[in-house]
Design a protein around this motif. Structure first.
Motif, PDB file in Angstrom:
ATOM      1  N   PRO A  31      78.736  -7.677 -36.418  1.00  0.00           N
ATOM      2  CA  PRO A  31      78.509  -8.673 -35.337  1.00  0.00           C
ATOM      3  C   PRO A  31      79.634  -9.594 -35.078  1.00  0.00           C
ATOM      4  N   LEU A  32      80.551  -9.702 -36.034  1.00  0.00           N
ATOM      5  CA  LEU A  32      82.005 -10.539 -35.740  1.00  0.00           C
ATOM      6  C   LEU A  32      82.816  -9.841 -34.794  1.00  0.00           C
ATOM      7  N   CYS A  33      82.774  -8.509 -34.707  1.00  0.00           N
ATOM      8  CA  CYS A  33      83.461  -7.520 -34.011  1.00  0.00           C
ATOM      9  C   CYS A  33      82.993  -7.695 -32.728  1.00  0.00           C
ATOM     10  N   LEU A  34      81.842  -7.706 -32.598  1.00  0.00           N
ATOM     11  CA  LEU A  34      81.319  -8.044 -31.108  1.00  0.00           C
ATOM     12  C   LEU A  34      81.592  -9.296 -30.286  1.00  0.00           C
ATOM     13  N   ILE A  35      81.593 -10.296 -31.405  1.00  0.00           N
ATOM     14  CA  ILE A  35      81.803 -11.713 -30.912  1.00  0.00           C
ATOM     15  C   ILE A  35      83.373 -11.803 -30.678  1.00  0.00           C
ATOM     16  N   ALA A  37      85.088  -9.225 -29.543  1.00  0.00           N
ATOM     17  CA  ALA A  37      85.056  -8.548 -28.105  1.00  0.00           C
ATOM     18  C   ALA A  37      84.963  -9.371 -26.999  1.00  0.00           C
ATOM     19  N   TYR A  38      83.763 -10.321 -27.274  1.00  0.00           N
ATOM     20  CA  TYR A  38      83.663 -11.190 -26.107  1.00  0.00           C
ATOM     21  C   TYR A  38      84.754 -12.379 -25.930  1.00  0.00           C
ATOM     22  N   TYR A  39      85.357 -12.659 -27.149  1.00  0.00           N
ATOM     23  CA  TYR A  39      86.414 -13.859 -27.086  1.00  0.00           C
ATOM     24  C   TYR A  39      87.629 -13.120 -26.244  1.00  0.00           C
ATOM     25  N   VAL A  40      87.893 -11.886 -26.645  1.00  0.00           N
ATOM     26  CA  VAL A  40      88.986 -11.084 -26.010  1.00  0.00           C
ATOM     27  C   VAL A  40      88.724 -10.983 -24.614  1.00  0.00           C
ATOM     28  N   ARG A  41      87.644 -10.783 -24.209  1.00  0.00           N
ATOM     29  CA  ARG A  41      87.121 -10.440 -22.767  1.00  0.00           C
ATOM     30  C   ARG A  41      87.559 -11.623 -21.748  1.00  0.00           C
ATOM     31  N   VAL A  90      83.771   9.075 -32.483  1.00  0.00           N
ATOM     32  CA  VAL A  90      83.026   9.447 -31.380  1.00  0.00           C
ATOM     33  C   VAL A  90      81.456   8.729 -31.445  1.00  0.00           C
ATOM     34  N   GLY A  91      81.091   8.652 -32.820  1.00  0.00           N
ATOM     35  CA  GLY A  91      79.746   7.901 -32.879  1.00  0.00           C
ATOM     36  C   GLY A  91      79.747   6.550 -32.036  1.00  0.00           C
ATOM     37  N   LEU A  92      80.824   5.930 -32.248  1.00  0.00           N
ATOM     38  CA  LEU A  92      81.000   4.237 -31.802  1.00  0.00           C
ATOM     39  C   LEU A  92      80.919   4.540 -30.297  1.00  0.00           C
ATOM     40  N   ALA A  93      81.683   5.382 -29.715  1.00  0.00           N
ATOM     41  CA  ALA A  93      81.676   5.619 -28.181  1.00  0.00           C
ATOM     42  C   ALA A  93      80.311   6.055 -27.805  1.00  0.00           C
ATOM     43  N   VAL A  94      79.730   6.969 -28.364  1.00  0.00           N
ATOM     44  CA  VAL A  94      78.293   7.022 -27.901  1.00  0.00           C
ATOM     45  C   VAL A  94      77.490   6.059 -27.885  1.00  0.00           C
ATOM     46  N   LEU A 116      82.244  -4.108 -24.105  1.00  0.00           N
ATOM     47  CA  LEU A 116      81.613  -2.870 -25.018  1.00  0.00           C
ATOM     48  C   LEU A 116      82.969  -2.078 -25.536  1.00  0.00           C
ATOM     49  N   PHE A 117      83.897  -1.589 -24.581  1.00  0.00           N
ATOM     50  CA  PHE A 117      85.144  -0.833 -24.979  1.00  0.00           C
ATOM     51  C   PHE A 117      85.933  -1.642 -26.109  1.00  0.00           C
ATOM     52  N   ILE A 118      85.955  -3.052 -25.780  1.00  0.00           N
ATOM     53  CA  ILE A 118      86.788  -3.709 -26.805  1.00  0.00           C
ATOM     54  C   ILE A 118      86.019  -3.707 -28.058  1.00  0.00           C
ATOM     55  N   TYR A 119      84.776  -3.700 -28.193  1.00  0.00           N
ATOM     56  CA  TYR A 119      83.920  -3.796 -29.261  1.00  0.00           C
ATOM     57  C   TYR A 119      84.190  -2.290 -30.079  1.00  0.00           C
ATOM     58  N   TRP A 120      84.188  -1.233 -29.089  1.00  0.00           N
ATOM     59  CA  TRP A 120      84.457  -0.064 -29.924  1.00  0.00           C
ATOM     60  C   TRP A 120      85.755  -0.035 -30.685  1.00  0.00           C
ATOM     61  N   PHE A 121      86.766  -0.609 -29.934  1.00  0.00           N
ATOM     62  CA  PHE A 121      88.279  -0.450 -30.606  1.00  0.00           C
ATOM     63  C   PHE A 121      88.295  -1.465 -31.677  1.00  0.00           C
ATOM     64  N   ILE A 122      87.616  -2.530 -31.695  1.00  0.00           N
ATOM     65  CA  ILE A 122      87.670  -3.514 -33.027  1.00  0.00           C
ATOM     66  C   ILE A 122      87.023  -2.864 -34.023  1.00  0.00           C
ATOM     67  N   ALA A 123      85.692  -2.506 -33.623  1.00  0.00           N
ATOM     68  CA  ALA A 123      84.956  -1.843 -34.942  1.00  0.00           C
ATOM     69  C   ALA A 123      85.523  -0.648 -35.360  1.00  0.00           C
ATOM     70  N   PHE A 124      86.190   0.381 -34.553  1.00  0.00           N
ATOM     71  CA  PHE A 124      86.907   1.383 -35.092  1.00  0.00           C
ATOM     72  C   PHE A 124      88.353   1.106 -35.943  1.00  0.00           C
ATOM     73  N   ALA A 125      88.812  -0.040 -35.304  1.00  0.00           N
ATOM     74  CA  ALA A 125      90.035  -0.393 -36.327  1.00  0.00           C
ATOM     75  C   ALA A 125      89.641  -1.053 -37.549  1.00  0.00           C
ATOM     76  N   TYR A 126      88.418  -1.898 -37.655  1.00  0.00           N
ATOM     77  CA  TYR A 126      87.896  -2.438 -38.762  1.00  0.00           C
ATOM     78  C   TYR A 126      87.299  -1.133 -39.791  1.00  0.00           C
ATOM     79  N   VAL A 127      87.140  -0.152 -39.246  1.00  0.00           N
ATOM     80  CA  VAL A 127      86.252   1.237 -40.171  1.00  0.00           C
ATOM     81  C   VAL A 127      87.723   1.405 -40.994  1.00  0.00           C
ATOM     82  N   VAL A 128      88.956   1.815 -40.028  1.00  0.00           N
ATOM     83  CA  VAL A 128      90.169   2.605 -40.485  1.00  0.00           C
ATOM     84  C   VAL A 128      90.736   1.532 -41.395  1.00  0.00           C
ATOM     85  N   LEU A 129      90.864   0.294 -41.065  1.00  0.00           N
ATOM     86  CA  LEU A 129      91.523  -0.538 -41.943  1.00  0.00           C
ATOM     87  C   LEU A 129      90.729  -0.759 -43.535  1.00  0.00           C
TER      88      LEU A 129
END
Length: 672
Positions: A31-35, A37-41, A90-94, A116-129
């Motif tokens: 949820p923090l990843c989407l929040i 994303a809102y702030y980045v937008r 890919v799952g996050l993009a879908v 939503l695109f920014i959310y995908w990027f932040i969430a994926f970066a979170y998973v990788v890190l």
């Protein structure tokens, strides 16, 4: 200390609890990843105020099942790889696309697509890190676990890259850099590692802290690998290698495949491949007997035979353990092949006759013999009796029961022999030659002659390795000793092909390339172990080479041909030689006199009797012209040494000597 405690706590958790930790962390952070994303937008909380906290929670609850479908919770964190991250992305993009499409369909207020695109990027970066960070944490070794070897990988190709990735995924090695002489790769980065030249490594190995070098060029030719080994030995570091492409055919590159340099790699020539038609001709669908099946050559012969699906394989050996070991191995290797183990001696004529009367044998490979030169030299009577009587008995029953093919395993020491073992093997060749003429084609008798076999029992290679492990010294009989070498599989394949090509009474020899100086072999093994030779000029070296002097009957160099007519054979790397022989009528009384001397246990008489049969046998050392050493048929300059008579040796009661050999004992037809 905090990291170490955290790692130990995580590793100690049961698997279900580890999954719960991951789920809880994702439910909190997504949820923090989407929040975020809102702030980045928009740069403020406008979107959060418009949609409220419910949207981030719903997105998080939708994302966790996506992670589950992608396998993020099923995989062990320590083994997370790029394939898993790709499926997660890919799952996050879908998911992001589906959320936007659903909002559009139900006519809900649409969030900005870019959020939503920014959310995908932040969430994926979170998973990788988080996943790679956890993997690194869990794989970290304890401080007291010992230092991991730091290696330089020679070869920045596909195999080298795979190896670097495998090393990073394990706790066995730490890759530091690539070494490659391709100028286009120099100072570039491959798989995150810098590529340097061999000269650069030579100057900076100590600064980089390199402990070992791993050669990762499995596609290189034997000559190229040999050249690379010679270059790497100048670095004073241990050298290991990946298997060749043939060895890697059915498995991927990993740190486990890294092995020590095999001396076979140092021959600088390719193995002689067998011709498939010749290889299988005398074996497939036939009943095959291998004598001496527990020895170095006999056991490899047996392995090669079962690979060609014989109707039945009979293993004969007088050593109980050796026979047990090879029988057990072959039953596991070829469960569909009928295998019979016979505990017997080839010197037991009655036992051999009973075996061939009981079994319809079509091919015999006779590998049973005493071969250790110093031991046979010191026990001449026993050595000659075993080697000569064994050949006579095998040849006799092969002719009597019309065996289709009978092949004798011989040695280059039978050529102008200077020792009892070599002379006894030449007597065996003469017996087969005489029987070949008497058999009139009903049984094809042939002989196979080759040089030293690498890593066989009693060879110098395992001895040198053992001496290096003990800290030296390496013992060498003479600095100018040279030998031809071949591999055990090559030797076995040569024996089988020779039987298929056999035209009665021929001797087959392998083109074995250039001879190898034994002292050079010893020095190479020292260098590849990361050690140095201790000499007068370098007293601080690690391993000393001591010259002990030639042993009785030992040559400086060996030959493969006595001098008969040499012809090409059906195989391009195998030569056929028709050499001088003795008619069976003349040979029989000579053998009777020889075996009588053996029965008496008189070493001097045994040697005299050997000389009467093998006229070229000279029981003294042969010192070749140094300038002629590289030539295969170098002229020898003989230097006589006093004949050393062996002490009387007791004749084993299991050995049945052949007294007077009657012509009638060599019937050609099969017994009724």
């Amino acid at each position: 200390m905090m990291l170490s405690d955290t790692r130990n706590w995580l590793l100690a958790l049961p698997r279900p609890q580890k999954i719960m930790v991951m789920l809880a962390a994702d439910a909190l952070v997504l949820p923090l990843c989407l929040i975020a994303a809102y702030y980045v937008r928009l740069g403020d909380s406008t979107l959060l105020n418009d949609y409220g906290i419910g949207a981030p929670i719903i997105i998080a609850l939708a994302t966790i099942p996506v992670f589950h479908v992608c396998g993020l919770y099923r995989n062990v964190v320590r083994f997370v790889d790029m394939h898993l991250l790709y499926s997660t992305g890919v799952g996050l993009a879908v998911l992001a696309g589906s959320v936007y499409a659903l909002s559009y369909i139900v006519n809900d207020p649409l969030p900005p697509r870019s959020s939503l695109f920014i959310y995908w990027f932040i969430a994926f970066a979170y998973v990788v890190l988080t996943r790679f960070g956890a993997r690194h944490l869990l794989r970290a070794r304890q401080a007291d676990a010992g230092r991991i070897p730091r290696v330089a990988i020679y070869g920045a190709g596909e195999s080298g890259v795979q190896l670097a990735h495998a090393m990073r995924s394990s706790q066995t090695y730490t890759p530091l850099c690539f070494v490659d002489d391709d100028p286009q790769l120099r100072n570039q980065h491959v798989a995150g590692l810098r590529v340097i030249s061999l000269d650069t490594l030579r100057n900076t190995a100590g600064l980089l802290g390199v402990d070992e070098i791993v050669l990762a060029v499995p596609s290189a030719s034997p000559a190229a690998r040999h050249r690379i080994y010679n270059a790497l030995t100048t670095l004073g570091l241990p050298v290991k290698t990946l298997p060749t492409l043939a060895e890697l055919a059915n498995r991927k590159v990993s740190d486990v495949t890294v092995r020590d340099i095999d001396v076979a790699d140092l021959l600088g020539r390719a193995q002689v491949p067998p011709r498939k038609d010749l290889f299988a001709k005398c074996v497939t669908g036939k009943t095959v007997l291998v004598t001496g099946a527990g020895g170095s050559i006999g056991s490899e012969l047996s392995r090669q035979v079962v690979s060609q699906l014989p109707a039945k394989l009979i293993l004969l050996d007088h050593s109980e353990y050796s026979l047990y070991a090879i029988e057990r191995e072959l039953r596991e290797r070829a469960p569909d092949v009928q295998i019979t183990a016979v505990l017997a001696s080839v010197c037991d004529a009655k036992g051999l006759d009973a075996l061939l009367r009981r079994e319809t044998i079509q091919t015999i490979y006779h590998a049973a013999a005493y071969k250790h030169v110093p031991l046979v030299e010191a026990n001449a009577a026993e050595g000659v009796q075993n080697n000569v009587v064994g050949v006579w008995n095998v040849g006799l029953v092969a002719a009597r029961y019309r065996v289709e093919t009978c092949v004798l395993v011989s040695t280059d020491k039978a050529v102008r022999p200077t020792n009892v073992m070599g002379a006894s093997k030449r007597v065996g060749e003469l017996i087969f030659q005489a029987l070949a003429k008497r058999a009139h084609g009903s049984t094809v008798f042939s002989m196979v002659r080759f040089g030293n076999v690498l890593d066989s029992s009693g060879s110098v290679v395992p001895l040198f390795r053992q001496q290096i492990r003990r800290g030296g010294p390496i013992t060498l009989t003479h600095p100018e000793v040279v030998r031809y070498f071949m591999l055990i599989p090559e030797a076995a394949q040569l024996v089988m092909q020779a039987g298929a090509m056999g035209r009665n009474g021929e001797v087959y020899v392998l083109d074995m390339g250039a001879p190898v100086r034994i002292i050079d072999l010893a020095r190479t093994l020292i260098k590849l172990s990361g050690l140095s030779e201790r000499t007068a000029a370098q007293p601080d070296g690690d391993i000393e080479i001591q010259v002990t002097g030639l042993r009785p009957g030992e040559k400086l160099y060996e030959e493969l041909l006595i001098g008969g007519k040499v012809e090409a054979s059906a195989h391009p790397r195998i030569m056929a030689s028709q050499e001088h022989m003795i008619e069976l009528e003349r040979l029989e009384p000579m053998l009777a006199h020889l075996l009588a001397a053996c029965k008496a246990g008189d070493g001097l008489e045994v040697r005299k009797a050997l000389q009467s049969v093998v006229t070229e046998y000279a029981p003294y050392s042969v010192l070749p012209d140094r300038n002629a050493l590289p030539r295969r048929e170098a002229d020898a300059v003989s230097e006589q040494v006093p004949l050393v008579s062996s002490p009387p040796s007791a004749v084993s009661p299991m050995v049945t000597p052949v007294p007077a050999i009657e012509k009638s004992q060599v019937p050609v037809g099969r017994a009724a």
